[in-house]
Design a protein around this motif. Sequence first.
Motif, PDB file in Angstrom:
ATOM      1  N   ARG A 297       0.824  -1.217   0.000  1.00  0.00           N
ATOM      2  CA  ARG A 297       0.000   0.000   0.000  1.00  0.00           C
ATOM      3  C   ARG A 297       0.859   1.269   0.000  1.00  0.00           C
ATOM      4  O   ARG A 297       0.399   2.326  -0.422  1.00  0.00           O
ATOM      5  CB  ARG A 297      -0.929   0.015   1.216  1.00  0.00           C
ATOM      6  CG  ARG A 297      -1.932  -1.115   1.283  1.00  0.00           C
ATOM      7  CD  ARG A 297      -2.896  -1.131   0.124  1.00  0.00           C
ATOM      8  NE  ARG A 297      -3.709   0.072   0.035  1.00  0.00           N
ATOM      9  CZ  ARG A 297      -4.720   0.227  -0.808  1.00  0.00           C
ATOM     10  NH1 ARG A 297      -5.032  -0.754  -1.652  1.00  0.00           N
ATOM     11  NH2 ARG A 297      -5.410   1.351  -0.834  1.00  0.00           N
ATOM     12  N   TYR A 298       2.104   1.156   0.481  1.00  0.00           N
ATOM     13  CA  TYR A 298       2.979   2.327   0.494  1.00  0.00           C
ATOM     14  C   TYR A 298       3.422   2.732  -0.911  1.00  0.00           C
ATOM     15  O   TYR A 298       3.834   3.882  -1.131  1.00  0.00           O
ATOM     16  CB  TYR A 298       4.228   2.037   1.337  1.00  0.00           C
ATOM     17  CG  TYR A 298       4.009   2.162   2.828  1.00  0.00           C
ATOM     18  CD1 TYR A 298       2.873   2.769   3.343  1.00  0.00           C
ATOM     19  CD2 TYR A 298       4.946   1.672   3.733  1.00  0.00           C
ATOM     20  CE1 TYR A 298       2.679   2.884   4.708  1.00  0.00           C
ATOM     21  CE2 TYR A 298       4.772   1.777   5.102  1.00  0.00           C
ATOM     22  CZ  TYR A 298       3.628   2.383   5.583  1.00  0.00           C
ATOM     23  OH  TYR A 298       3.437   2.498   6.941  1.00  0.00           O
TER      24      TYR A 298
ATOM     25  N   SER B 107       0.962  10.751   1.311  1.00  0.00           N
ATOM     26  CA  SER B 107       1.235  10.697   2.752  1.00  0.00           C
ATOM     27  C   SER B 107      -0.026  10.360   3.539  1.00  0.00           C
ATOM     28  O   SER B 107       0.022   9.591   4.514  1.00  0.00           O
ATOM     29  CB  SER B 107       1.807  12.031   3.238  1.00  0.00           C
ATOM     30  OG  SER B 107       3.052  12.282   2.641  1.00  0.00           O
TER      31      SER B 107
ATOM     32  N   LYS C  14      -0.750   6.682   3.134  1.00  0.00           N
ATOM     33  CA  LYS C  14       0.191   5.897   3.932  1.00  0.00           C
ATOM     34  C   LYS C  14      -0.188   5.932   5.412  1.00  0.00           C
ATOM     35  O   LYS C  14      -0.123   4.916   6.108  1.00  0.00           O
ATOM     36  CB  LYS C  14       1.616   6.435   3.747  1.00  0.00           C
ATOM     37  CG  LYS C  14       2.211   6.164   2.371  1.00  0.00           C
ATOM     38  CD  LYS C  14       3.622   6.715   2.293  1.00  0.00           C
ATOM     39  CE  LYS C  14       4.238   6.455   0.924  1.00  0.00           C
ATOM     40  NZ  LYS C  14       5.604   7.004   0.828  1.00  0.00           N
TER      41      LYS C  14
ATOM     42  N   THR D 139      -1.270   2.708   7.582  1.00  0.00           N
ATOM     43  CA  THR D 139      -0.534   2.364   8.799  1.00  0.00           C
ATOM     44  C   THR D 139      -1.476   2.188   9.982  1.00  0.00           C
ATOM     45  O   THR D 139      -1.357   1.230  10.753  1.00  0.00           O
ATOM     46  CB  THR D 139       0.504   3.460   9.118  1.00  0.00           C
ATOM     47  OG1 THR D 139       1.393   3.600   8.015  1.00  0.00           O
ATOM     48  CG2 THR D 139       1.291   3.117  10.366  1.00  0.00           C
TER      49      THR D 139
ATOM     50  N   LEU E 279       4.729  10.058   9.594  1.00  0.00           N
ATOM     51  CA  LEU E 279       3.378  10.264   9.061  1.00  0.00           C
ATOM     52  C   LEU E 279       2.436  10.929  10.066  1.00  0.00           C
ATOM     53  O   LEU E 279       1.290  11.247   9.735  1.00  0.00           O
ATOM     54  CB  LEU E 279       2.781   8.922   8.629  1.00  0.00           C
ATOM     55  CG  LEU E 279       3.464   8.239   7.445  1.00  0.00           C
ATOM     56  CD1 LEU E 279       2.857   6.863   7.218  1.00  0.00           C
ATOM     57  CD2 LEU E 279       3.327   9.080   6.179  1.00  0.00           C
TER      58      LEU E 279
END
Length: 524
Positions: free
Chosen positions: A223-224, A229, A232, A236, A266
């Motif tokens: 997914r990264y 941002s 991400k 996470t 992040l």
Amino acid sequence: MASAIGIDVNGEESFFVDKQVLSLFSGRLRKLLQKPSESGAIETVNLILHGFPGGAEAFELITRFCYNNGNFQINPTNTCILHFVADFMEMTNLMKLTEKSLDCILYWSWSDVLTALKQCQDCFEAANSSGVLDKILDSLVGRIMSASETSPSGFSPESSALRFSCDTRSTISTKNGCNLAWWFEDLSVLNFDTINKAISCMVSKKLEHASISRFLFYYLKHRYLNATSDEKRQATEIVVDLLHSLDNKCVSCKGLFGILPVSSSLNVSKLCRNRLESMIGSQIDHATLDNLLVPAPYGMMNNSLYDVNLISRFLKYFLNNSESISVSRLKRLGSLMDSYIAEIAPDPSLKPLKFAAITTALPDAARDSYDAVYQAIDMYLQVHPQLSEEEKVKICCGINFEKLSSESCKHLTQSLKFPSRTAIQALIFQNSKLKSLLQNTTNNNLKKFSRHSADNEQHVNLHANRLDLSMENEKLKSHLQGMQCRVMELEKVCRKMQTQLTQVKKTKLSSSSTAGRSLPRLCS
């Protein structure tokens, strides 16, 4: 065309269709068309369908179904989308046909199940509320578990026993066969809503938590790629939340440390951060020194090189579960922390209170020796000569003199870096240790003497017992000899008496013979 109707599907595309044909199958369309036009004239009616499942492509499918009077091939690749449309348009006949197709999901291929799952993902609300998503996920997870149980060392998609589980495209080949992670890539495309449902299904069906954990790390890495941002951060938070729901023993400590720096950059939620730290802390004894050397947050004035506060929080999480922690794990952590404090001690920016806190964080049971702690403190005091006496005393509280070697204790008493109070304590302990050693030596010697005396006494008693036994034997021997003499005397007496009897018999026989010859012969 008098019955023509223009239908705008989700603002994507407009279709002109025969309203009579579609109304024959769609209850929703019949309701929408019941209201006559205001002018009463024959005209084209335009309708807008908002929230239509599957969009224009799906609408085209149902028009084909209607124009063919229901004669339409329903297969695994279109079952789900037709089911959602049938529910939306209130098409009873089509709904029955799709439900019949779903009942045969056992015979679908892995690729068919994936296609259906992606359709459910695109129409998540409809799929979730109708229960179709649960059916698809049950089938998908069941196939994953079946593959693991049937082939523990690897999965073969060509196996006849698993011919409905997947196709060759969905495997990840290895030199020794097929990896048990063959399904990771296929599920890595799922969105956040669907992955939540998928993991919940896996947990409820008792799929191994270790496999789920490995997949989630793989999913996050996927997914990264090419993500913003914000995407991400969201990924996470989702993955950390799902990992937190698993058995923590099955979650890779290395993988969690991999997420840690990303989560910091992040700016994830506080809940996510706390959960991540708690998972790491509960198994911090499995970490490496490199894992612990986390750089301090950037931009803080007079900050240390490493994030010591973070490690302190890890230790608190670990010790909160102290009742379930074995001695071996505690000592493993103690060894790791000895390496850590030796690494951070030379940092000139490390505050004394932080250093003191990290050296005293673990209980005494975590260390058999405090020499490493002493050496780290010695290094810290050397780098920080400006500390006050009080600060030095607080830092030296991390030393347990009872577990300090004589060499370290002697070195401390001779070092000018340490506060006099600590040096005195070390000297007192050293003298106490010597006295204790001397006392133990004396006691041991007394015990040895006592044991020697006891052994001698036992030997004397044994000798005395043997002497008593010897005396008894002598008495018995003398008694036997006396009896033998008396027997011999009786034998002599018996022989003498036997001789006398023999003589008496001979005398009687001789007398009897002489008397017979002197008697006169009788006359007839």
